[in-house]
Design a protein around this motif. Structure first.
Motif, short mmCIF file in Angstrom:
data_model
loop_
_atom_site.label_atom_id
_atom_site.label_comp_id
_atom_site.label_asym_id
_atom_site.label_seq_id
_atom_site.Cartn_x
_atom_site.Cartn_y
_atom_site.Cartn_z
N ILE A 285 0.84 -1.21 0.00
CA ILE A 285 0.00 0.00 0.00
C ILE A 285 0.87 1.25 0.00
O ILE A 285 0.54 2.26 -0.64
N LEU A 286 2.01 1.19 0.70
CA LEU A 286 2.91 2.33 0.82
C LEU A 286 3.47 2.78 -0.53
O LEU A 286 3.87 3.94 -0.69
N VAL A 287 3.47 1.89 -1.50
CA VAL A 287 4.03 2.25 -2.81
C VAL A 287 3.24 3.40 -3.46
O VAL A 287 3.82 4.21 -4.18
N PHE A 288 1.96 3.51 -3.19
CA PHE A 288 1.14 4.54 -3.84
C PHE A 288 1.55 5.95 -3.42
O PHE A 288 1.85 6.78 -4.29
N PRO A 289 1.56 6.27 -2.12
CA PRO A 289 2.01 7.63 -1.78
C PRO A 289 3.48 7.85 -2.10
O PRO A 289 3.88 8.97 -2.48
N THR A 290 4.29 6.81 -2.00
CA THR A 290 5.71 6.95 -2.31
C THR A 290 5.90 7.31 -3.78
O THR A 290 6.67 8.22 -4.12
#
Length: 164
Positions: free
Chosen positions: A11-16
């Protein structure tokens, strides 16, 4: 718990990716660092809590591939990395995923090798450096490419051993 840490990394890949694309470099750096630390943490938690299982052995490398390849795709689009390095890493990841799928069909889960873990470490270091526009990032990415193919050879040898 380890499972949720791995899902968090996906999930963290999206804001990153968003921060990397918008060139909010410090925010991207912090999120990449959190992603890298979560990669270490999920394995540590799984071993400590005896949560190691086949799902985790398959999901963790998948999360790493998603995290790294999406961010490298952004950097490629922004012309910050070599297209050759990107293509070589992409082909290696697709090949290893295919090999792991073949292994699963034979009832074997191929866990990440130490060289594969080293490759992932160097990919994360490269992403951290590239997110802050450090020129050394490109060099570290090429080191990751070399480790990627050394570890791919290792996976092929491991696969060949249980298919004989």
């Amino acid at each position: 718990m380890a499972f949720y840490i791995t899902i968090f990394r996906i999930i963290l890949v999206f804001p990153t990716a968003y921060f990397l694309y918008k060139e909010y470099n410090l925010l991207a750096f912090v999120l990449i660092l959190i992603g890298a630390l979560s990669d270490w943490l999920d394995g540590s938690v799984a071993r400590t809590n005896k949560e190691e299982n086949n799902l985790g052995a398959l999901l963790d490398p998948f999360a790493d591939k998603v995290f790294v390849l999406v961010l490298l795709s952004i950097l490629l689009y922004m012309q910050e990395i070599s297209p050759i390095a990107y293509i070589l890493l992409l082909l290696r990841e697709l090949f290893i995923s295919f090999l792991r799928s073949l292994a699963v069909e034979k009832g074997v889960v191929m866990k990440a090798s130490y060289m594969g873990k080293a490759k992932t470490f160097f990919e994360f270091v490269a992403l951290l450096l590239l997110s802050l526009n450090f020129p050394l990032g490109g060099f570290v990415l090429w080191l990751a490419v070399l480790l990627a193919y050394a570890s791919a050879y290792d996976y092929v040898v491991r696969y060949a051993k249980f298919t004989d």
